[in-house]
Motif scaffolding. Structure first.
Motif, mmCIF file in Angstrom:
data_model
loop_
_atom_site.group_PDB
_atom_site.id
_atom_site.type_symbol
_atom_site.label_atom_id
_atom_site.label_comp_id
_atom_site.label_asym_id
_atom_site.label_seq_id
_atom_site.Cartn_x
_atom_site.Cartn_y
_atom_site.Cartn_z
ATOM 1 N N UNK A 177 0.862 -1.187 0.000
ATOM 2 C CA UNK A 177 0.000 0.000 0.000
ATOM 3 C C UNK A 177 0.895 1.233 0.000
ATOM 4 N N UNK A 178 0.448 2.251 -0.672
ATOM 5 C CA UNK A 178 1.248 3.456 -0.875
ATOM 6 C C UNK A 178 0.499 4.708 -0.451
ATOM 7 N N UNK A 179 1.276 5.756 -0.267
ATOM 8 C CA UNK A 179 0.747 7.107 -0.146
ATOM 9 C C UNK A 179 1.016 7.732 -1.522
ATOM 10 N N UNK A 180 -0.001 8.275 -2.142
ATOM 11 C CA UNK A 180 0.150 8.800 -3.501
ATOM 12 C C UNK A 180 -0.457 10.192 -3.580
ATOM 13 N N UNK A 181 0.242 11.079 -4.278
ATOM 14 C CA UNK A 181 -0.297 12.396 -4.596
ATOM 15 C C UNK A 181 -0.313 12.526 -6.116
ATOM 16 N N UNK A 182 -1.472 12.909 -6.635
ATOM 17 C CA UNK A 182 -1.623 13.217 -8.051
ATOM 18 C C UNK A 182 -1.923 14.710 -8.127
ATOM 19 N N UNK A 183 -1.062 15.467 -8.797
ATOM 20 C CA UNK A 183 -1.242 16.910 -8.927
ATOM 21 C C UNK A 183 -1.174 17.278 -10.402
ATOM 22 N N UNK A 184 -2.046 18.199 -10.809
ATOM 23 C CA UNK A 184 -2.064 18.584 -12.217
ATOM 24 C C UNK A 184 -2.613 19.992 -12.384
ATOM 25 N N UNK A 185 -2.254 20.585 -13.512
ATOM 26 C CA UNK A 185 -2.822 21.880 -13.855
ATOM 27 C C UNK A 185 -4.310 21.698 -14.138
ATOM 28 N N UNK A 186 -5.070 22.734 -13.906
ATOM 29 C CA UNK A 186 -6.515 22.663 -14.067
ATOM 30 C C UNK A 186 -6.920 22.317 -15.497
ATOM 31 N N UNK A 187 -6.180 22.811 -16.493
ATOM 32 C CA UNK A 187 -6.546 22.496 -17.878
ATOM 33 C C UNK A 187 -6.376 21.010 -18.189
ATOM 34 N N UNK A 188 -5.418 20.350 -17.550
ATOM 35 C CA UNK A 188 -5.260 18.900 -17.704
ATOM 36 C C UNK A 188 -6.445 18.190 -17.053
ATOM 37 N N UNK A 189 -6.757 18.575 -15.843
ATOM 38 C CA UNK A 189 -7.894 17.989 -15.113
ATOM 39 C C UNK A 189 -9.175 18.103 -15.935
ATOM 40 N N UNK A 190 -9.389 19.242 -16.559
ATOM 41 C CA UNK A 190 -10.609 19.469 -17.335
ATOM 42 C C UNK A 190 -10.673 18.639 -18.609
ATOM 43 N N UNK A 191 -9.558 18.057 -19.044
ATOM 44 C CA UNK A 191 -9.534 17.221 -20.242
ATOM 45 C C UNK A 191 -9.698 15.728 -19.922
ATOM 46 N N UNK A 202 -15.019 12.043 -17.688
ATOM 47 C CA UNK A 202 -15.845 12.141 -16.482
ATOM 48 C C UNK A 202 -15.637 10.971 -15.516
ATOM 49 N N UNK A 203 -15.416 9.777 -16.039
ATOM 50 C CA UNK A 203 -15.201 8.614 -15.166
ATOM 51 C C UNK A 203 -13.920 8.757 -14.357
ATOM 52 N N UNK A 204 -12.863 9.256 -14.971
ATOM 53 C CA UNK A 204 -11.595 9.436 -14.262
ATOM 54 C C UNK A 204 -11.708 10.561 -13.245
ATOM 55 N N UNK A 205 -12.363 11.649 -13.601
ATOM 56 C CA UNK A 205 -12.582 12.748 -12.665
ATOM 57 C C UNK A 205 -13.381 12.256 -11.462
ATOM 58 N N UNK A 206 -14.425 11.490 -11.724
ATOM 59 C CA UNK A 206 -15.240 10.947 -10.635
ATOM 60 C C UNK A 206 -14.404 10.036 -9.741
ATOM 61 N N UNK A 207 -13.571 9.187 -10.340
ATOM 62 C CA UNK A 207 -12.726 8.278 -9.561
ATOM 63 C C UNK A 207 -11.754 9.070 -8.689
#
Length: 89
Positions: free
Chosen positions: A4-18, A21-26
């Motif tokens: 088991x890991x500790x994970x951080x996913x960080x991204x610019x908002x324009x990447x997030x918006x692309x 919907x399933x990945x955003x929801x997850x």
């Protein structure tokens, strides 16, 4: 069972918006903490004690595929820390 890991996913908002919907929801449902940058230009997701198997867990595989397809390597970071790295003695 499994690592088991500790994970951080960080991204610019324009990447997030692309992302789909399933990945955003997850990201929003499974992550333990979500943060928006103060300037509104980025988001981050903290996963606490997750089995971060990039090749055998479909939502994680899909996240990596979408990020790869966007060809935006400089616009996101994924930090994966587990008890086996660095040495946990």
């Amino acid at each position: 069972m499994g690592v088991r890991s500790e994970v951080v996913v960080a991204m610019k908002l324009d990447v997030y918006n692309k992302l789909t919907p399933a990945t955003v929801d997850w990201l929003n449902t499974v992550s333990d903490q979500q943060n928006m940058r103060e300037d509104g230009q980025g988001v981050s997701f903290l996963f606490d004690y997750i089995k971060w198997y990039t090749d055998s867990y479909p939502p994680i595989t899909q996240l990596y595929k979408e990020l790869s397809d966007l060809e935006c390597d400089e616009d996101y970071y994924i930090i994966d820390a587990c008890s086996e790295y660095p040495d946990n003695d």
